[in-house]
Motif scaffolding. Sequence first.
Motif, PDB file in Angstrom:
ATOM      1  N   TYR A 112       0.811  -1.215   0.000  1.00 46.81           N
ATOM      2  CA  TYR A 112       0.000   0.000   0.000  1.00 46.81           C
ATOM      3  C   TYR A 112       0.847   1.268   0.000  1.00 46.81           C
ATOM      4  O   TYR A 112       0.361   2.349  -0.318  1.00 46.81           O
ATOM      5  CB  TYR A 112      -0.935   0.013   1.229  1.00 46.81           C
ATOM      6  CG  TYR A 112      -0.235   0.272   2.544  1.00 46.81           C
ATOM      7  CD1 TYR A 112       0.357  -0.766   3.240  1.00 46.81           C
ATOM      8  CD2 TYR A 112      -0.152   1.552   3.077  1.00 46.81           C
ATOM      9  CE1 TYR A 112       1.002  -0.537   4.445  1.00 46.81           C
ATOM     10  CE2 TYR A 112       0.486   1.797   4.280  1.00 46.81           C
ATOM     11  CZ  TYR A 112       1.069   0.744   4.958  1.00 46.81           C
ATOM     12  OH  TYR A 112       1.715   0.978   6.146  1.00 46.81           O
ATOM     13  N   GLU A 113       2.120   1.153   0.322  1.00 48.80           N
ATOM     14  CA  GLU A 113       2.968   2.334   0.501  1.00 48.80           C
ATOM     15  C   GLU A 113       3.106   3.183  -0.767  1.00 48.80           C
ATOM     16  O   GLU A 113       3.330   4.391  -0.684  1.00 48.80           O
ATOM     17  CB  GLU A 113       4.363   1.907   0.979  1.00 48.80           C
ATOM     18  CG  GLU A 113       4.390   1.308   2.379  1.00 48.80           C
ATOM     19  CD  GLU A 113       4.153  -0.199   2.396  1.00 48.80           C
ATOM     20  OE1 GLU A 113       3.662  -0.761   1.392  1.00 48.80           O
ATOM     21  OE2 GLU A 113       4.452  -0.816   3.435  1.00 48.80           O
ATOM     22  N   ASP A 114       3.005   2.564  -1.942  1.00 53.34           N
ATOM     23  CA  ASP A 114       3.170   3.308  -3.201  1.00 53.34           C
ATOM     24  C   ASP A 114       1.843   3.770  -3.795  1.00 53.34           C
ATOM     25  O   ASP A 114       1.812   4.307  -4.908  1.00 53.34           O
ATOM     26  CB  ASP A 114       3.886   2.427  -4.244  1.00 53.34           C
ATOM     27  CG  ASP A 114       5.315   2.109  -3.844  1.00 53.34           C
ATOM     28  OD1 ASP A 114       5.879   2.843  -3.006  1.00 53.34           O
ATOM     29  OD2 ASP A 114       5.867   1.130  -4.373  1.00 53.34           O
ATOM     30  N   CYS A 115       0.770   3.589  -3.076  1.00 55.47           N
ATOM     31  CA  CYS A 115      -0.579   3.875  -3.595  1.00 55.47           C
ATOM     32  C   CYS A 115      -0.765   5.363  -3.886  1.00 55.47           C
ATOM     33  O   CYS A 115      -0.401   6.219  -3.090  1.00 55.47           O
ATOM     34  CB  CYS A 115      -1.598   3.419  -2.551  1.00 55.47           C
ATOM     35  SG  CYS A 115      -3.293   3.822  -2.975  1.00 55.47           S
ATOM     36  N   VAL A 116      -1.365   5.654  -5.048  1.00 56.67           N
ATOM     37  CA  VAL A 116      -1.661   7.045  -5.410  1.00 56.67           C
ATOM     38  C   VAL A 116      -3.152   7.375  -5.183  1.00 56.67           C
ATOM     39  O   VAL A 116      -3.636   8.402  -5.642  1.00 56.67           O
ATOM     40  CB  VAL A 116      -1.248   7.358  -6.865  1.00 56.67           C
ATOM     41  CG1 VAL A 116       0.255   7.222  -7.024  1.00 56.67           C
ATOM     42  CG2 VAL A 116      -1.977   6.469  -7.863  1.00 56.67           C
TER      43      VAL A 116
END
Length: 90
Positions: free
Chosen positions: A56-60
């Motif tokens: 989830y850390e790279d979610c935009v």
Amino acid sequence: MQVEEKLALLNYKTDPAYAHITIDESICETCPDHFCTFGCPAKCYTIIDGRINFKYEDCVECGTCVIACAHGSVKWTNPKGGQGIKYKFG
Ligand code: SF4
Ligand code: SF4
């Protein structure tokens, strides 16, 4: 400019204590299509050794995955206030 280059311009404030999106791995294990891997522009969903891997850390925060998954695996919420992506650098 490629999508990857644009993503590199974004700024994140990751909340390590709260994943605003989660998946049900028991559902993903039997998924016939893996549409999430095609729909996510940030490549948060990948297949590693035949299993779905989600970060989830790279979610935009586009919301695509909750629509793309037709199997009810994705549980989607917004990040807590002040956390998540900051678009002013994008
Ligand atoms: S999140 Fe949905 S589309 Fe993606 S692998 Fe799991 S069940 Fe399949
Ligand atoms: S909300 Fe968008 S960027 Fe975030 S995981 Fe889902 S598809 Fe990827």
